[in-house]
Design an enzyme around this catalytic site. Structure first.
Site: not given
Ligand code: GAR
Length: 204
Positions: A15-16, A89, A104, A106, A144-147
């Site tokens: 959760g940063t 998802i 989101n 990424h 609907e399309e991932v990313d």
């Molecule tokens: C982050 O780097 C985020 O961008 C990634 O997971 C990590 C979560 O860190 N998300 C994905 O890969 C989504 N496809 P966090 O819990 O410290 O925020």
């Protein structure tokens, strides 16, 4: 000033990125949104603690995710969803209830290193395997399309020859994710982002 948009944040781990949002609401960088609730698909996600410390309703949902999440968001009056390290998802029910109101983060420059299987540390492993010199982060609308949804904001980060996936992940978070996610939330919540075809038009 308009009332801040009540925002649900979906998480799966540390959760940063959620923390960056909480801090940005507290220090006024984000003023058009407030965190209404936090939802995790993992019971032991530390992100839930981060929310509870701030007195924000936080819930782990491990069964009937879609139905339970919609109910909880309804109770909390959530109008917008931010996926902040949510490593699953999103189903059709949530997508249609919150159409164009889900964003989101990424940890790469979409359309590179994204799609099914590209999440968390795996993304940085693939970036190093390929040998690209630039990576970064992307905030986009969820479709609907991932990313594959419309891109709102991106920021590039240098890849160094002696990086490990962990070191690169930390640099991408510090130099890109924690900066562009709050910025994008503020833009979307203040109504400054309009979708035109594949393009997000930002009026500042
Ligand atoms: C982050 O780097 C985020 O961008 C990634 O997971 C990590 C979560 O860190 N998300 C994905 O890969 C989504 N496809 P966090 O819990 O410290 O925020």
């Amino acid at each position: 000033m308009a009332t801040p948009m009540r925002t649900a944040v979906f998480v799966s781990g540390g959760g940063t990125n959620l923390q960056a949002l909480l801090d940005s609401v507290e220090n006024g960088t984000v003023k058009s949104a407030e965190i209404a609730c936090v939802i995790s698909n993992k019971k032991d996600a530390y992100a839930l603690e981060r929310a509870r410390k701030k007195g924000i309703p936080a819930k782990a949902i491990t069964e009937n995710f879609e139905e339970e999440a919609l109910r909880f968001m309804d109770e909390c009056g959530a109008e917008l969803i931010v996926l902040a390290g949510f490593l699953s998802i999103i189903g059709k029910g949530i997508l249609s209830a919150y159409k164009d109101r889900i964003i989101n983060i990424h940890p790469a420059l979409i359309p590179s290193f994204c799609g099914k299987g590209y999440y968390g540390l795996h993304v940085h492993e693939k970036v190093l395997e390929y040998g690209v010199k630039l990576t970064g982060a992307t905030v986009h609308f969820v479709s609907e399309e991932v990313d594959g949804g419309v891109i709102i904001m991106q920021k590039a980060v240098e890849v160094r020859h002696d990086d490990t996936p962990e070191i690169l992940q930390k640099r991408v978070m510090e130099e890109a994710e924690w900066i562009i996610l709050p910025k994008a939330l503020e833009l979307v919540a203040s109504g400054k982002v309009k979708i035109q075809g594949r393009t997000a038009i930002i009026t500042e």
